[in-house]
Scaffold this active site. Sequence first.
Site, PDB file in Angstrom:
ATOM      1  N   CYS A   1      52.063  95.078  19.548  1.00  0.00           N
ATOM      2  CA  CYS A   1      51.985  93.706  19.027  1.00  0.00           C
ATOM      3  C   CYS A   1      53.107  93.367  18.060  1.00  0.00           C
ATOM      4  O   CYS A   1      53.039  92.363  17.359  1.00  0.00           O
ATOM      5  CB  CYS A   1      50.617  93.447  18.394  1.00  0.00           C
ATOM      6  SG  CYS A   1      50.270  94.538  16.997  1.00  0.00           S
TER       7      CYS A   1
ATOM      8  N   ARG B   1      42.416  91.949  12.895  1.00  0.00           N
ATOM      9  CA  ARG B   1      42.977  93.034  12.087  1.00  0.00           C
ATOM     10  C   ARG B   1      42.465  92.888  10.660  1.00  0.00           C
ATOM     11  O   ARG B   1      42.529  91.803  10.072  1.00  0.00           O
ATOM     12  CB  ARG B   1      44.504  92.958  12.083  1.00  0.00           C
ATOM     13  CG  ARG B   1      45.100  94.050  11.204  1.00  0.00           C
ATOM     14  CD  ARG B   1      46.578  94.025  11.205  1.00  0.00           C
ATOM     15  NE  ARG B   1      47.113  92.963  10.365  1.00  0.00           N
ATOM     16  CZ  ARG B   1      48.400  92.717  10.244  1.00  0.00           C
ATOM     17  NH1 ARG B   1      49.283  93.427  10.921  1.00  0.00           N
ATOM     18  NH2 ARG B   1      48.831  91.750   9.467  1.00  0.00           N
TER      19      ARG B   1
ATOM     20  N   ARG C   1      62.171  95.817   6.279  1.00  0.00           N
ATOM     21  CA  ARG C   1      62.199  94.754   7.291  1.00  0.00           C
ATOM     22  C   ARG C   1      62.539  93.390   6.707  1.00  0.00           C
ATOM     23  O   ARG C   1      62.788  92.436   7.431  1.00  0.00           O
ATOM     24  CB  ARG C   1      60.858  94.698   8.040  1.00  0.00           C
ATOM     25  CG  ARG C   1      59.675  94.361   7.192  1.00  0.00           C
ATOM     26  CD  ARG C   1      58.356  94.605   7.909  1.00  0.00           C
ATOM     27  NE  ARG C   1      57.801  93.420   8.526  1.00  0.00           N
ATOM     28  CZ  ARG C   1      56.582  93.338   9.029  1.00  0.00           C
ATOM     29  NH1 ARG C   1      55.781  94.406   9.021  1.00  0.00           N
ATOM     30  NH2 ARG C   1      56.143  92.251   9.582  1.00  0.00           N
TER      31      ARG C   1
ATOM     32  N   ASP D   1      56.597  97.316  11.655  1.00  0.00           N
ATOM     33  CA  ASP D   1      56.553  98.319  10.594  1.00  0.00           C
ATOM     34  C   ASP D   1      57.046  99.678  11.072  1.00  0.00           C
ATOM     35  O   ASP D   1      57.711 100.396  10.328  1.00  0.00           O
ATOM     36  CB  ASP D   1      55.125  98.456  10.055  1.00  0.00           C
ATOM     37  CG  ASP D   1      54.836  97.383   9.020  1.00  0.00           C
ATOM     38  OD1 ASP D   1      55.687  97.187   8.146  1.00  0.00           O
ATOM     39  OD2 ASP D   1      53.776  96.738   9.121  1.00  0.00           O
TER      40      ASP D   1
ATOM     41  N   GLU E   1      51.794 102.250  13.265  1.00  0.00           N
ATOM     42  CA  GLU E   1      53.005 101.654  12.697  1.00  0.00           C
ATOM     43  C   GLU E   1      53.652 102.540  11.631  1.00  0.00           C
ATOM     44  O   GLU E   1      54.540 102.111  10.916  1.00  0.00           O
ATOM     45  CB  GLU E   1      52.724 100.249  12.162  1.00  0.00           C
ATOM     46  CG  GLU E   1      51.406 100.070  11.449  1.00  0.00           C
ATOM     47  CD  GLU E   1      51.066  98.608  11.124  1.00  0.00           C
ATOM     48  OE1 GLU E   1      51.845  97.708  11.442  1.00  0.00           O
ATOM     49  OE2 GLU E   1      50.001  98.391  10.539  1.00  0.00           O
TER      50      GLU E   1
ATOM     51  N   HIS F   1      53.846  78.272   3.363  1.00  0.00           N
ATOM     52  CA  HIS F   1      52.943  77.351   4.061  1.00  0.00           C
ATOM     53  C   HIS F   1      53.693  76.428   4.994  1.00  0.00           C
ATOM     54  O   HIS F   1      53.262  76.123   6.094  1.00  0.00           O
ATOM     55  CB  HIS F   1      52.231  76.456   3.034  1.00  0.00           C
ATOM     56  CG  HIS F   1      51.011  77.074   2.492  1.00  0.00           C
ATOM     57  ND1 HIS F   1      50.827  77.306   1.164  1.00  0.00           N
ATOM     58  CD2 HIS F   1      49.896  77.509   3.110  1.00  0.00           C
ATOM     59  CE1 HIS F   1      49.663  77.866   0.987  1.00  0.00           C
ATOM     60  NE2 HIS F   1      49.085  78.009   2.146  1.00  0.00           N
TER      61      HIS F   1
ATOM     62  N   ARG G   1      45.977  88.103  12.352  1.00  0.00           N
ATOM     63  CA  ARG G   1      46.284  88.557  10.982  1.00  0.00           C
ATOM     64  C   ARG G   1      45.380  87.780  10.023  1.00  0.00           C
ATOM     65  O   ARG G   1      45.366  86.543  10.067  1.00  0.00           O
ATOM     66  CB  ARG G   1      47.750  88.272  10.642  1.00  0.00           C
ATOM     67  CG  ARG G   1      48.758  89.068  11.456  1.00  0.00           C
ATOM     68  CD  ARG G   1      50.175  88.692  11.001  1.00  0.00           C
ATOM     69  NE  ARG G   1      51.188  89.575  11.529  1.00  0.00           N
ATOM     70  CZ  ARG G   1      52.004  89.272  12.543  1.00  0.00           C
ATOM     71  NH1 ARG G   1      51.889  88.105  13.153  1.00  0.00           N
ATOM     72  NH2 ARG G   1      52.898  90.132  12.959  1.00  0.00           N
TER      73      ARG G   1
END
Length: 579
Positions: free
Chosen positions: A502, A332, A465, A455, A431, A189, A296
């Site tokens: 993206c 998405r 990753r 990805d 991806e 956060h 997202r």
Amino acid sequence: MRKLKGIGVSPGITIGTAYLVPKLHQSVSEHRIPPEEIGSEIQRLEKALSETKEELEKIRTQTARNSGAIEADIFNVHLLLLHDHELKKEIVRQIKEGANAAWSVQTIVHQHLERLGKVNDAYLNERRYDLEDVGKRLLRNLLGIKGYLADLKEKVILVAHNLTPSETASLNRKLVSAFATDIGGPTSHTAIMARALEIPAVVGLKEITEITRAGETIIVDGQQGVVIIDPDKSILKEYAKRQADLRKSHRALSPLKDVIACTRDKHRVTIGANIELPVEVSSVLAYGADEIGLFRTEFIYLNREDLPSEEEQFRVYRHVVEKVKPCPVTIRTLDLGGDKFASALNMPEEMNPFLGWRAIRFCLSQPDIFKAQLRAILRASAFGPVRIMYPLISDVEEIKTARTLMEESMAELKRENKNFAPSIPVGAMIEVPSAALTAGTISRYVDFFSIGTNDLIQYSMAVDRTNIRTAHLYNPAHPAILKLISEVIAAGRKTGIPVGLCGEMAANPALAFLLIGMGINELSMAPLAIPEIKQMTLLITMKEAMECAQKVAEMDSASEISSLLEKKWAEIMKRKINK
Ligand code: PEP
Ligand code: MG
């Protein structure tokens, strides 16, 4: 001088004075209360509890106003913890046994923190930070420590073990120029808030609170994830110059906000913004994006015990859609799994979570959860242009099933007389190598492609990753990655659908130049990166980008490609924008 390497979670360079945020346990010691004062000690506790409640309610209202309902929900959790009767009972019991209230609060909160730390559940583990936050606040009120972070008198860099969400949300942006913490990750956060507030930040520094002394000069480089404590003169000079250069280029780029990204030979490039939180909408507008290319949606599902309702999701999507209208928003669908887990879903532990029950795979096996999201997105489409995008497609059948579920959702909404746009473009994120290699087939069932290189690189090159040890192998300029991207572009062209990208590589100007030359129509990136990419488009011609892409296609290695791009980029940077 000491140099520490952590995780840069919010870019920018700041040089300033360290302010050490006190740790909870440093403040209080135990003393005995005589029996006749026990009653008034309990009253002090009650008073501190109600002050804390008032403060948290105020922060919740402010956060809802400034950032949105989802961010404000964090403080509902805090208020719940504050109202925990068991916790209060235990504290009162300690006071009745003759301990001072502050020590009792500290001890009981610590006991709970320790217990939570041992629980093998990510959600409960995260609640530790919330409880620590509430405990600190309560303690400060008991001890009459007013202000704390909110009342800083001069500009400082915060050095803390961890900044809690409520501390981050109530930071005075004018007085906190950066922060550096011992713990934390890029999706915490605190990191998300830092980016939204545009405060440079480095987290995960492990021992910065042990090494730094209050009042020392420190440098925070949020781009490189570096913090330098007590820098010597030459380093100070170097960073002051880098900071001035950054400011200069920021200033020079800011007029580009209203400029359309277009090459010198009039080839238009669509520039999208990637967002994770509704609060970032202000940055989307400030940096002049043409659209939200990737919204997202996982954040709505994380850090909570229940699932978000359709209504709650609808409100979030509608808010974003209305704010950026007439620019389109690509929403998405849920991409949980991999490195993101929602406790409400009780997802099992897997040997290889990135190869497991993630994203569209999870959604298709949980149609009720998936349809609640689809219905919420569809309903938001009545308020402005919306596109739907499915993550981690690895086979065309997944698109077909997702389409069926969407059609079912549409039919239900129609029956319920709920509005949605008559036509909503549906896209696939490419991806996974299997999707890239069968993009021709998939293209017949979607309206657009968006290549998720974050990805795609990890799956093509077998490089996790999130693993620092293998990070050197994670290379967007690898010929294999560029070949896969070319396949997708060719498939899109053949069917006549747009192909965007993206992943993080869209924000790198030299790579973005190459991608444009390869035929990418749309680049979507973190809002802060937009001005530099717009500038790049104004300095180049499509012709030279295509020539460069052709040369690159014949190259054998990533290093050869990178050095060509570096050279080309240095040459482009010498140019001036045509008026
Ligand atoms: C990607 O994989 O490139 C992408 C944009 O999605 P995420 O980073 O959310 O996985
Ligand atoms: Mg992805």
